[in-house]
Write an enzyme that holds these catalytic residues in place. Structure first.
Site, PDB file in Angstrom:
ATOM      1  N   ALA A  39       0.841  -1.195   0.000  1.00 16.37           N
ATOM      2  CA  ALA A  39       0.000   0.000   0.000  1.00 16.37           C
ATOM      3  C   ALA A  39       0.883   1.255   0.000  1.00 16.37           C
ATOM      4  CB  ALA A  39      -0.934   0.000   1.204  1.00 16.37           C
ATOM      5  N   TYR A  40       1.981   1.201   0.744  1.00 21.49           N
ATOM      6  CA  TYR A  40       2.881   2.351   0.814  1.00 21.49           C
ATOM      7  C   TYR A  40       3.413   2.706  -0.575  1.00 21.49           C
ATOM      8  CZ  TYR A  40       6.881   5.271   1.938  1.00 21.49           C
ATOM      9  OH  TYR A  40       7.784   6.309   1.988  1.00 21.49           O
ATOM     10  N   THR A  43       0.598   4.100  -2.868  1.00 21.22           N
ATOM     11  CA  THR A  43       0.218   5.479  -2.556  1.00 21.22           C
ATOM     12  C   THR A  43       1.345   6.451  -2.915  1.00 21.22           C
ATOM     13  OG1 THR A  43       0.905   5.219  -0.236  1.00 21.22           O
ATOM     14  CG2 THR A  43      -1.408   4.840  -0.755  1.00 21.22           C
ATOM     15  N   LYS A  44       2.576   5.998  -2.810  1.00 16.52           N
ATOM     16  CA  LYS A  44       3.711   6.856  -3.173  1.00 16.52           C
ATOM     17  C   LYS A  44       3.679   7.180  -4.667  1.00 16.52           C
ATOM     18  CE  LYS A  44       8.271   7.558  -1.648  1.00 16.52           C
ATOM     19  NZ  LYS A  44       8.439   8.702  -0.819  1.00 16.52           N
ATOM     20  N   VAL A  77      15.431   7.136   4.898  1.00 18.45           N
ATOM     21  CA  VAL A  77      15.901   8.083   5.912  1.00 18.45           C
ATOM     22  C   VAL A  77      15.562   7.558   7.309  1.00 18.45           C
ATOM     23  CG1 VAL A  77      15.617  10.445   6.786  1.00 18.45           C
ATOM     24  CG2 VAL A  77      15.643  10.028   4.330  1.00 18.45           C
ATOM     25  N   ARG A  78      16.513   7.730   8.230  1.00 17.28           N
ATOM     26  CA  ARG A  78      16.300   7.302   9.612  1.00 17.28           C
ATOM     27  C   ARG A  78      15.206   8.153  10.268  1.00 17.28           C
ATOM     28  NH1 ARG A  78      21.808   6.949   8.927  1.00 17.28           N
ATOM     29  NH2 ARG A  78      22.190   9.003   9.806  1.00 17.28           N
ATOM     30  N   THR A  79      14.062   7.547  10.429  1.00 18.56           N
ATOM     31  CA  THR A  79      12.918   8.186  11.082  1.00 18.56           C
ATOM     32  C   THR A  79      12.251   7.138  11.959  1.00 18.56           C
ATOM     33  OG1 THR A  79      11.397   7.545   9.319  1.00 18.56           O
ATOM     34  CG2 THR A  79      12.488   9.691   9.077  1.00 18.56           C
TER      35      THR A  79
END
Length: 104
Positions: A39-40, A43-44, A77-79
């Site tokens: 899904a990610y 949607t991207k 990215v580190r999040t």
């Protein structure tokens, strides 16, 4: 999916296309219909295509204003979402080297 590449795709058509994915995912047959299993990611691509559509509209309706719509991907990215193993710091993601201006 090839339909995302249609340069004449309207915002309304994109919304319908994204709705098709949602329905297929809810029914559990999205992969059989050719959709990715994420899904990610889906949607991207939807957001990216929406940016292209909006850039096209701006070019047609406000060309004299010189508006440039940019769409970029900062990478992994580190999040809180990506976790500590992601390759880039938030600062490095903000300095995205793949930044590309989009206009029609």
């Amino acid at each position: 999916m090839q339909r995302f590449r249609d340069t004449e795709l309207s915002e309304e058509e994109l919304c319908l296309l994204m709705g098709e994915f949602v329905i297929a995912a809810q029914q559990g047959n999205h992969q059989a219909q050719g959709w990715p299993n994420t899904a990610y990611g889906t949607t991207k691509i939807g957001v990216t295509v929406l940016s292209r559509i909006q850039a096209h509209i701006l070019t047609k309706t406000r060309a004299a204003d010189g508006i440039l719509l940019n769409a970029c991907c900062p990478g992994w990215v580190r999040t809180d979402m990506a976790g500590c193993k992601a390759l880039k710091s938030p600062e490095e993601g903000a300095q995205d080297s793949s930044l590309s201006g989009t206009s029609s």
